[in-house]
Design an enzyme around this catalytic site. Structure first.
Site, short mmCIF file in Angstrom:
data_model
loop_
_atom_site.label_atom_id
_atom_site.label_comp_id
_atom_site.label_asym_id
_atom_site.label_seq_id
_atom_site.Cartn_x
_atom_site.Cartn_y
_atom_site.Cartn_z
N ALA A 1 0.83 -1.21 0.00
CA ALA A 1 0.00 0.00 0.00
C ALA A 1 0.86 1.26 0.00
O ALA A 1 0.60 2.22 0.71
CB ALA A 1 -0.94 0.00 1.20
N CYS A 2 1.90 1.25 -0.80
CA CYS A 2 2.89 2.33 -0.85
C CYS A 2 2.81 3.01 -2.22
O CYS A 2 2.40 2.39 -3.21
CB CYS A 2 4.28 1.71 -0.64
SG CYS A 2 5.66 2.84 -0.81
N GLY A 3 3.21 4.26 -2.28
CA GLY A 3 3.27 4.94 -3.57
C GLY A 3 4.21 4.26 -4.54
O GLY A 3 4.08 4.39 -5.76
N PHE A 4 5.17 3.49 -4.02
CA PHE A 4 6.13 2.78 -4.87
C PHE A 4 5.68 1.34 -5.21
O PHE A 4 6.37 0.63 -5.93
CB PHE A 4 7.50 2.72 -4.21
CG PHE A 4 8.15 4.07 -4.04
CD1 PHE A 4 8.46 4.85 -5.14
CD2 PHE A 4 8.46 4.56 -2.78
CE1 PHE A 4 9.06 6.11 -4.99
CE2 PHE A 4 9.06 5.80 -2.62
CZ PHE A 4 9.36 6.58 -3.73
N THR A 5 4.52 0.93 -4.68
CA THR A 5 4.05 -0.43 -4.90
C THR A 5 4.01 -0.83 -6.38
O THR A 5 4.33 -1.98 -6.70
CB THR A 5 2.67 -0.65 -4.23
OG1 THR A 5 2.83 -0.44 -2.82
CG2 THR A 5 2.12 -2.04 -4.47
#
Length: 161
Positions: free
Chosen positions: A35-39
């Site tokens: 659930a990360c912007g980098f996912t």
């Protein structure tokens, strides 16, 4: 001197994994989160895995919930998410801490061997990447914002060496 092959970890399914089984492979070890912007980098990591796997390359993903609680799912949920959304086929491991007193020994080793900017050892966020040579020594550390595709030339160089 220790190498990454001196460590073991728990696989996503709960089985012990001795990293010595990856001896003579080039590795990209990444702390991941769902659930990360980098996912979306999962897709790029999978492309690297597919492109170089037959030549002795592995991506090893280590989910971590230390940054903004962005990996709060169970091991089953993490595996299902990665497979469904990004077609991940590379090995994933059980959640680990990468910083602090409970940091997994592998990540303690990686941080010490390849410090970040200005010599800091701490991992700043999800999707920090460590490129490892065939002999288990760390070649380079990459920031979370470094796209997997931007690492391809470095992987190629180590595979050709």
């Amino acid at each position: 001197m220790s190498t990454v092959f001196d460590f073991s970890a728990v696989g996503l399914a709960g089985q012990p994994v001795n990293l010595a089984q990856y001896h003579d492979k080039v590795l990209l070890i990444v702390n991941t989160a769902s659930a990360c912007g980098f996912t979306p980098q999962y897709a790029g990591l999978e492309k690297l895995h597919e492109r170089f796997h037959e030549r002795g390359f592995e991506v090893l993903g280590f989910p971590c919930n230390q940054f903004g609680a962005q990996e709060s799912g169970t091991h089953e949920e993490i595996g299902a998410f990665c497979e469904k959304n990004y077609g991940v086929t590379f090995p994933l491991f059980a959640k680990v801490d990468v910083n602090g007193a409970d940091a997994h020994p592998l990540f303690q080793h990686l941080k010490k061997t390849a410090p970040g900017l200005l010599g800091t050892e701490g991992i700043k966020w999800n999707f920090t990447k460590f490129l490892v040579r065939r002999d288990g020594t760390v070649a380079k550390r990459y920031a979370p914002a470094t796209k997997p595709d931007d690492i391809a030339d470095d992987i190629e160089a180590l595979l050709g060496a």
